[in-house]
Design a protein around this motif. Structure first.
Motif, PDB file in Angstrom:
ATOM      1  N   LEU A  69       0.831  -1.201   0.000  1.00 16.62           N
ATOM      2  CA  LEU A  69       0.000   0.000   0.000  1.00 16.62           C
ATOM      3  C   LEU A  69       0.863   1.248   0.000  1.00 16.62           C
ATOM      4  O   LEU A  69       0.485   2.290  -0.503  1.00 16.62           O
ATOM      5  N   PHE A  70       2.045   1.134   0.614  1.00 17.53           N
ATOM      6  CA  PHE A  70       3.027   2.220   0.651  1.00 17.53           C
ATOM      7  C   PHE A  70       4.299   1.661   0.008  1.00 17.53           C
ATOM      8  O   PHE A  70       4.642   0.495   0.243  1.00 17.53           O
ATOM      9  N   ASN A  71       4.968   2.499  -0.795  1.00 23.79           N
ATOM     10  CA  ASN A  71       6.193   2.043  -1.459  1.00 23.79           C
ATOM     11  C   ASN A  71       7.152   1.387  -0.483  1.00 23.79           C
ATOM     12  O   ASN A  71       7.534   1.973   0.520  1.00 23.79           O
ATOM     13  N   GLY A  72       7.533   0.169  -0.810  1.00 22.47           N
ATOM     14  CA  GLY A  72       8.546  -0.509  -0.019  1.00 22.47           C
ATOM     15  C   GLY A  72       8.040  -1.158   1.260  1.00 22.47           C
ATOM     16  O   GLY A  72       8.844  -1.684   2.031  1.00 22.47           O
ATOM     17  N   TYR A  73       6.746  -1.123   1.512  1.00 22.16           N
ATOM     18  CA  TYR A  73       6.202  -1.762   2.719  1.00 22.16           C
ATOM     19  C   TYR A  73       5.219  -2.854   2.331  1.00 22.16           C
ATOM     20  O   TYR A  73       4.381  -2.659   1.454  1.00 22.16           O
ATOM     21  N   GLU A  74       5.314  -3.971   2.981  1.00 26.09           N
ATOM     22  CA  GLU A  74       4.334  -5.030   2.777  1.00 26.09           C
ATOM     23  C   GLU A  74       3.384  -5.033   3.978  1.00 26.09           C
ATOM     24  O   GLU A  74       3.781  -5.370   5.090  1.00 26.09           O
ATOM     25  N   THR A  75       2.168  -4.627   3.754  1.00 28.17           N
ATOM     26  CA  THR A  75       1.165  -4.600   4.823  1.00 28.17           C
ATOM     27  C   THR A  75       0.426  -5.930   4.827  1.00 28.17           C
ATOM     28  O   THR A  75      -0.008  -6.411   3.782  1.00 28.17           O
ATOM     29  N   LYS A  76       0.313  -6.516   6.011  1.00 25.90           N
ATOM     30  CA  LYS A  76      -0.438  -7.784   6.118  1.00 25.90           C
ATOM     31  C   LYS A  76      -1.923  -7.486   5.980  1.00 25.90           C
ATOM     32  O   LYS A  76      -2.470  -6.656   6.712  1.00 25.90           O
ATOM     33  N   THR A  77      -2.563  -8.156   5.052  1.00 21.99           N
ATOM     34  CA  THR A  77      -3.976  -7.887   4.754  1.00 21.99           C
ATOM     35  C   THR A  77      -4.759  -9.190   4.572  1.00 21.99           C
ATOM     36  O   THR A  77      -4.167 -10.271   4.436  1.00 21.99           O
ATOM     37  N   TYR A  78      -6.068  -9.043   4.571  1.00 24.71           N
ATOM     38  CA  TYR A  78      -6.974 -10.142   4.227  1.00 24.71           C
ATOM     39  C   TYR A  78      -7.733  -9.763   2.960  1.00 24.71           C
ATOM     40  O   TYR A  78      -7.995  -8.581   2.717  1.00 24.71           O
ATOM     41  N   GLY A  79      -8.125 -10.779   2.190  1.00 26.39           N
ATOM     42  CA  GLY A  79      -8.945 -10.503   1.016  1.00 26.39           C
ATOM     43  C   GLY A  79      -9.697 -11.754   0.580  1.00 26.39           C
ATOM     44  O   GLY A  79      -9.536 -12.836   1.151  1.00 26.39           O
ATOM     45  N   TYR A  80     -10.559 -11.576  -0.409  1.00 24.90           N
ATOM     46  CA  TYR A  80     -11.276 -12.705  -1.030  1.00 24.90           C
ATOM     47  C   TYR A  80     -10.687 -12.929  -2.421  1.00 24.90           C
ATOM     48  O   TYR A  80     -10.637 -11.999  -3.229  1.00 24.90           O
ATOM     49  N   ASN A  81     -10.224 -14.096  -2.686  1.00 24.22           N
ATOM     50  CA  ASN A  81      -9.608 -14.448  -3.980  1.00 24.22           C
ATOM     51  C   ASN A  81      -8.428 -13.535  -4.298  1.00 24.22           C
ATOM     52  O   ASN A  81      -8.105 -13.316  -5.463  1.00 24.22           O
ATOM     53  N   GLY A  82      -7.838 -12.966  -3.298  1.00 20.79           N
ATOM     54  CA  GLY A  82      -6.729 -12.039  -3.474  1.00 20.79           C
ATOM     55  C   GLY A  82      -6.328 -11.554  -2.100  1.00 20.79           C
ATOM     56  O   GLY A  82      -6.854 -12.030  -1.096  1.00 20.79           O
ATOM     57  N   ASN A  83      -5.422 -10.590  -2.061  1.00 18.58           N
ATOM     58  CA  ASN A  83      -4.875 -10.205  -0.760  1.00 18.58           C
ATOM     59  C   ASN A  83      -5.589  -9.052  -0.076  1.00 18.58           C
ATOM     60  O   ASN A  83      -5.343  -8.781   1.092  1.00 18.58           O
TER      61      ASN A  83
ATOM     62  N   VAL B 144     -12.916  -7.230   8.940  1.00 21.27           N
ATOM     63  CA  VAL B 144     -13.231  -6.222   7.923  1.00 21.27           C
ATOM     64  C   VAL B 144     -12.076  -5.223   7.842  1.00 21.27           C
ATOM     65  O   VAL B 144     -11.637  -4.825   6.767  1.00 21.27           O
ATOM     66  N   TYR B 145     -11.574  -4.854   9.018  1.00 17.35           N
ATOM     67  CA  TYR B 145     -10.481  -3.880   9.093  1.00 17.35           C
ATOM     68  C   TYR B 145      -9.265  -4.332   8.281  1.00 17.35           C
ATOM     69  O   TYR B 145      -8.602  -3.554   7.624  1.00 17.35           O
ATOM     70  N   LYS B 146      -9.000  -5.623   8.331  1.00 16.64           N
ATOM     71  CA  LYS B 146      -7.844  -6.163   7.601  1.00 16.64           C
ATOM     72  C   LYS B 146      -8.093  -6.304   6.107  1.00 16.64           C
ATOM     73  O   LYS B 146      -7.191  -6.648   5.351  1.00 16.64           O
ATOM     74  N   GLY B 147      -9.326  -6.113   5.669  1.00 15.77           N
ATOM     75  CA  GLY B 147      -9.543  -6.077   4.225  1.00 15.77           C
ATOM     76  C   GLY B 147     -10.646  -6.957   3.672  1.00 15.77           C
ATOM     77  O   GLY B 147     -10.825  -7.032   2.458  1.00 15.77           O
ATOM     78  N   LEU B 148     -11.392  -7.644   4.549  1.00 16.03           N
ATOM     79  CA  LEU B 148     -12.436  -8.522   4.023  1.00 16.03           C
ATOM     80  C   LEU B 148     -13.725  -7.752   3.741  1.00 16.03           C
ATOM     81  O   LEU B 148     -14.471  -7.395   4.657  1.00 16.03           O
ATOM     82  N   ALA B 149     -13.953  -7.468   2.486  1.00 14.52           N
ATOM     83  CA  ALA B 149     -15.186  -6.816   2.024  1.00 14.52           C
ATOM     84  C   ALA B 149     -15.175  -6.843   0.508  1.00 14.52           C
ATOM     85  O   ALA B 149     -14.112  -6.830  -0.119  1.00 14.52           O
TER      86      ALA B 149
END
Ligand code: C2O
Ligand code: CU
Length: 418
Positions: free
Chosen positions: A19-33, A113-118
């Motif tokens: 989400l930010f250059n050079g940073y890997e943010t841990k996220t959740y997703g559906y069929n993706g990250n 939801v906060y981590k990205g599930l929507a």
């Protein structure tokens, strides 16, 4: 075409997103990250969805705004453990609308939801073409998922470090899972399908040049006719579709903003071609006059703040059935956002498995933005709304405050529809 069978697979998974250059943010997703695909269903379709949980924790798949049986609804009873799969089936029997899906495990919805599930769920129907609305996905018809987030320590979405029992807020806006996006278009008229997918924040959406826009749809479908307005309140979980005429924008730039002119989405306009004249009659919603006179048969009193939130003085108990209602019968519910000694705050009230009509707010005719089908209504402290509620299917359904932390704290009840 009607009667067509469609099949989807949806896997909830964990990953990382830059989400930010050079940073890997841990996220959740559906069929993706991060977030999920926009599912597009049509009225009359028989839908099969293969659900899989690849998360390290239990989850559910809830279809917010979809009229389906309690079995397919994905409330807190429908937990899917890590590694497990489940298949659900339903038929789409409601009109065109912009709905969404998200997890619903008791006590853990806000974090997931906060981590990205929507994700978004569009219903289309045969009338849509005739309405002559912009409906070219990503060209003149844009999904706009509004979410605020707080990134901590190495740009992480560490929910436990920022969680607030009255709703978790962030200082960084994400639109469709992107930070600082710009919408570039050469279209004269665009349609924005706005979802407030935030845990708690309310948005008073408007434009920085104060220009008017036209609301065409609420949570559950089109308004009877387009409504011109300059601002629109969306509480957590609510959606609105608006048409924006970009032809008169000066300097070819305008921004969708929130209160204090916080920028939500800048829009860059290049040559504007292709005018569309939306038809003026969009829907034929009729409020049964008799319902306006009727006394409510169900009262929902929302009270409290932080951990003290309750509905009718109680916290959610999955073994307790709070209400029952007959399938297909309309009842008048009164939703009371009560002020107590502690004070009061905005609560967006949501019911599963139904699209309701707002009969009145504090005894008055609801404003235009509430005159379409709704599944969530945002009430100011002290406001009381009467709504006409009908469930087309049977099963156990939730009703709750859509500030996700309030929901997790038990500001939720359940209704059995037989
Ligand atoms: Cu959008 Cu019960 O939820
Ligand atoms: Cu609440």
């Amino acid at each position: 075409e009607k009667g067509k069978n469609v099949e989807y697979s949806l896997t909830a998974q964990a990953g990382t997103t830059e989400l930010f250059n050079g940073y890997e943010t841990k996220t959740y997703g559906y069929n993706g990250n991060l977030l999920g695909p926009t599912l597009r269903l049509k009225e009359g379709q028989h839908v099969t969805i293969h659900l899989k949980n690849d998360l390290p924790e239990a989850t559910t798949f809830h279809w917010h705004g979809l009229e389906v049986s309690g079995k397919a609804d994905g409330g807190p009873h429908a937990l899917i453990e890590p590694g497990e799969e489940k298949t659900i089936q339903f038929t789409v029997t409601q009109q065109a609308a912009t709905l969404w899906y998200h997890p619903h495990p008791m006590g853990n919805t806000a974090q997931q939801v906060y981590k990205g599930l929507a994700g978004l769920l569009y219903i289309e129907d045969d009338n849509v073409e005739a309405l002559n609305l912009p409906n070219d996905y990503g060209k003149n018809d844009f999904p706009i998922i509004l979410q605020d987030r707080a990134f901590v320590e190495g740009k992480q979405l560490d929910y436990s470090k920022v969680a607030n029992s009255d709703g978790t807020y962030g200082d960084t806006m994400m639109i469709n899972g992107v930070i600082n996006p710009v919408l570039k278009t050469d279209k004269k008229l665009v349609r924005l399908r706005i979802l407030n997918g935030s845990n708690a924040r309310n948005y008073n959406v408007h434009f920085d040049n104060d220009m008017a826009f036209t609301q065409i749809a609420t949570d559950g479908g089109f308004l009877n006719k387009p409504q011109k307005m300059k601002e629109l309140l969306l509480g957590a979980g609510e959606r609105a579709e608006i048409l924006v005429d970009l032809s008169k924008v000066k300097e070819k730039h305008v921004s969708l903003v929130n209160d204090q002119n916080v920028v939500l989405l800048p829009i860059d306009v290049s040559d504007t071609k292709s005018a569309v004249n939306a038809s003026t009659k969009l829907n034929t919603i009729k409020v049964d006059k008799a319902l306006l006179e009727q006394q409510p048969t169900k009262v929902v009193k929302m009270e409290g703040m932080r951990e003290n939130v309750t509905i009718n003085g109680k916290k959610f108990d999955e073994k307790r059935v709070d209400f029952t209602q007959k399938k297909g019968e309309t009842e008048v519910w009164e939703i009371d956002n009560a002020i107590t000694d502690e004070g009061g705050m905005i609560h967006p009230f949501h019911i599963h498995g139904t699209q309701f009509l707002v009969l009145s707010v504090n005894g008055e005719k609801p404003e235009p933005s509430l005159q379409g089908y709704k599944d969530t209504i945002t009430l100011q402290p002290g406001q009381k709304a009467r709504i006409a509620v009908k469930f087309p299917y049977e099963g156990m359904y939730m009703f709750h405050c859509h500030i996700l932390e309030h929901e997790d704290n038990g500001m939720m009840g359940q209704i059995e529809v037989k």
